[in-house]
Design a protein around this motif. Sequence first.
Motif, PDB file in Angstrom:
ATOM      1  N   ARG A 157       0.861  -1.181   0.000  1.00 32.73           N
ATOM      2  CA  ARG A 157       0.000   0.000   0.000  1.00 32.73           C
ATOM      3  C   ARG A 157       0.898   1.232   0.000  1.00 32.73           C
ATOM      4  O   ARG A 157       1.836   1.340   0.790  1.00 32.73           O
ATOM      5  CB  ARG A 157      -0.920   0.014   1.222  1.00 32.73           C
ATOM      6  N   ASN A 158       0.616   2.132  -0.934  1.00 32.34           N
ATOM      7  CA  ASN A 158       1.482   3.280  -1.154  1.00 32.34           C
ATOM      8  C   ASN A 158       0.692   4.581  -1.072  1.00 32.34           C
ATOM      9  O   ASN A 158      -0.483   4.634  -1.439  1.00 32.34           O
ATOM     10  CB  ASN A 158       2.124   3.203  -2.537  1.00 32.34           C
ATOM     11  N   LEU A 159       1.386   5.629  -0.631  1.00 32.31           N
ATOM     12  CA  LEU A 159       0.805   6.964  -0.587  1.00 32.31           C
ATOM     13  C   LEU A 159       1.800   7.935  -1.209  1.00 32.31           C
ATOM     14  O   LEU A 159       2.959   8.001  -0.799  1.00 32.31           O
ATOM     15  CB  LEU A 159       0.517   7.377   0.855  1.00 32.31           C
ATOM     16  N   GLY A 203      -4.505   3.782   7.038  1.00 31.46           N
ATOM     17  CA  GLY A 203      -3.149   3.251   6.996  1.00 31.46           C
ATOM     18  C   GLY A 203      -3.137   1.840   7.553  1.00 31.46           C
ATOM     19  O   GLY A 203      -4.198   1.270   7.822  1.00 31.46           O
ATOM     20  N   PHE A 205       0.709   2.507   5.536  1.00 27.76           N
ATOM     21  CA  PHE A 205       1.239   2.423   4.182  1.00 27.76           C
ATOM     22  C   PHE A 205       2.651   1.853   4.219  1.00 27.76           C
ATOM     23  O   PHE A 205       3.455   2.204   5.084  1.00 27.76           O
ATOM     24  CB  PHE A 205       1.251   3.807   3.529  1.00 27.76           C
TER      25      PHE A 205
END
Length: 212
Positions: free
Chosen positions: A3-5, A52, A54
């Motif tokens: 998971r990316n932000l 979150g 992340f």
Amino acid sequence: MKRNLVIGASGGIGAAMVQAMDGDTIGLSRSVNGLDVCDDAGVARLIGDLDGPFDRIFVAVGILAPEGAAPEKSLAAIDPDVMARVFAVNTIGVATVLKHAARKLAANGRLGVLTARVGSIGDNNLGGWHSYRASKAAANQIIRGAALEMKRTHRDAVVLALHPGTVETSFTANYKAKKLQPTESAQMLLDVLDSATETGGFYDYAGKPIPW
């Protein structure tokens, strides 16, 4: 699945980073989400509303100069109001983003912040660009401090200051130097972030350390 932000996802490098990241990626930007890094409450709300943690957070916010202004070529060209605006975005804005984003990073996550080689005091052999250089040097100090602080809460996390090279964006439209494409720079930066074994460093897109 990672998971990316990406914060600053509408800029040239930020948008390319969204494309380069594998997994589930969320992007925040001024143009799409109304992100204003100078508004602490707004940053808190936008980041706070995200689920979150992340695995990767990439921060790609900053300005070369306010609209209608340009980097100074001499001390005589310094305008206090222009300098204050550059610091507001490049230094205080980055600090504000890190303040809220750090809580969303996984315990062993990777947090990269886009900065610039010209922010290096040790590598400054030309002078000029006083506001931009100083704002990036100050941002580097914030990033370094964040990395050290987060060792206590995210022992296995990595936090890095990253220089993207001279990239083909609106920032560099008038530069004559050889330029990287945003997709090329983003992929190389991502490789550096993923492969780093120590936190708190300052690296260029090729993984070479830059003096503070």
